[in-house]
Structures are given as C-alpha cells and as structure tokens.
Design an enzyme around this catalytic site. Structure first.
Site, short mmCIF file in Angstrom:
data_model
loop_
_atom_site.label_atom_id
_atom_site.label_comp_id
_atom_site.label_asym_id
_atom_site.label_seq_id
_atom_site.Cartn_x
_atom_site.Cartn_y
_atom_site.Cartn_z
N VAL A 11 0.93 -1.23 -0.04
CA VAL A 11 0.10 -0.05 0.14
C VAL A 11 0.89 1.16 0.18
O VAL A 11 2.01 1.15 0.50
CB VAL A 11 -1.15 0.02 1.10
CG1 VAL A 11 -1.94 -1.00 1.01
CG2 VAL A 11 -0.11 -0.14 2.47
N SER A 12 0.52 2.40 -0.62
CA SER A 12 1.10 3.58 -0.57
C SER A 12 1.45 4.34 0.64
O SER A 12 2.45 4.85 0.79
CB SER A 12 0.49 4.71 -1.57
OG SER A 12 0.61 3.88 -2.85
N THR A 13 0.35 4.14 1.80
CA THR A 13 0.74 5.09 3.14
C THR A 13 0.25 4.27 3.99
O THR A 13 -0.60 3.11 3.87
CB THR A 13 -0.41 6.35 2.91
OG1 THR A 13 -1.66 5.79 3.09
CG2 THR A 13 -0.04 7.12 1.63
N GLN A 16 -3.51 3.09 4.74
CA GLN A 16 -4.07 2.01 4.05
C GLN A 16 -3.65 0.55 4.75
O GLN A 16 -2.91 0.60 5.26
CB GLN A 16 -3.61 2.25 2.66
CG GLN A 16 -4.08 3.44 1.72
CD GLN A 16 -3.14 3.61 0.69
OE1 GLN A 16 -2.22 3.35 0.55
NE2 GLN A 16 -4.09 4.19 -0.37
#
Length: 191
Positions: A11-13, A16
């Site tokens: 996930v990017s952050t 999430q």
C-alpha cells in the site's frame, strides 16, 4: 523443487491496509499449491522499495518459484518498470500470478504484449492521479487556502538549533522540538 511463492503486499501510505490484498492472495497462492512467503511494504510505487528489492533478491537466489501480486500496479507504476520486473522474473523461471490479471499466469505468446499494455495503463493512472492532485492544489491556492505544512515556529527552530550546537543530532533535536528534520537542516544552513 522450490514451491514457495513470494506474496508481495503493498500500500502507498500507512493510512491504508493490505488486508484485502492478503485474503485474495492467500487463496490464489494456496490454490496453486505454493507455500506463501509474505513480503509486506508500505511505500509509494514511485519511491525506492526495499521489501520489493528483497523479494527480487530472493527470486534471483532461487528461493521462490512464483511471485504473487494483487495487481500488476503493486509491482510498479511505470510501464517500463512493470515490464522489467515481470520479464526479469520470467528469465528467472519465476512465475508471476495476479489476482486482478489472471492472464498474467499463462505461457501464451500474447502475454508480453498484455504485460506492456497493462503496465502502460498503470502508468497512465499514476499520471492522471498526479494531474488531479496538482489541479486540486492549484484550485485550493486560487481559493486562498494555505497548501502544505504550516510554517515552523521560529522559536522552536532556534531551540532545536541550540540543541544541535550543544551536540544533539539534528534528527533528535528536530524530534524533541517537534519540527521537521529537513526544515531544521535548512534553518541550520541559513544560520
């Protein structure tokens, strides 16, 4: 014969979760008879990703028979990057399987073309995301809204600078005074 699959969750952050990816990938990997080895990463696809690097190193070392991803864009956002990763894994005889792109798990001669097309689509999604973000920021600026971090307190910067002068590391001084390390570094260079 190695029957392990590297299950790459990303996930990017940190706001999430990989939970949705995890359940789907676990079913996919076990249905194909692989023993999962989980590689979990919280990082944007546009940045360096040490967990993906470790997965690729394990594939190169022959520890993985397959790599499983929820979608091709989990591996890479750019078309060239996605193609390079998939083709390298192909050269290593490491099968690539995807929940969202079942066509990836085939030996068809059309597969390289499909990899290129879907890699391009992922890159276009990223480009559109950047464009939408920039447009939103510009709209907020035109509306007179402040964009970005609020300015750091001069008092806190001076206090952090005094800690650095007393021998405390920049990172520790920034943490103690609640200012960004990069802001403190710029402040110290100008000082």
């Amino acid at each position: 014969m190695n029957v392990s699959a590297g299950v790459y969750l990303r996930v990017s952050t940190d706001r999430q979760t990989v939970d949705n990816q995890r359940a789907d990938l676990d079913r996919l990997v076990r249905a194909r008879g692989y023993e999962p080895i989980v590689y979990e990463e919280v990082e944007s696809a546009a940045k360096a990703r040490p967990v993906l690097d470790r997965l690729l190193a394990d594939a190169r070392a022959g520890r993985l028979a397959a790599v499983a991803v929820w979608a091709l864009d989990r591996l890479h956002r750019s078309m060239i990057g996605a193609i390079q990763v998939v083709l390298e894994l192909d050269r290593l005889n490491v099968r690539v399987v995807s929940v969202r792109e079942p066509w990836l798990d085939t030996d068809s001669p059309v597969r390289p073309l499909l990899v290129a097309i879907f890699g391009w689509v992922a890159e276009q999604e990223r480009t559109r995301l950047i464009e939408r973000t920039k447009a939103g920021l510009e709209r907020a600026r035109r509306a007179g809204k402040r964009v970005g971090r609020p300015p750091a307190s001069s008092v806190l910067l001076h206090a952090a600078g005094d800690l650095v002068a007393a021998g405390v590391s920049v990172a520790e001084a920034a943490r103690r005074k609640g200012v960004a390390r990069s802001t403190l570094q710029r402040f110290l260079r100008r000082r």
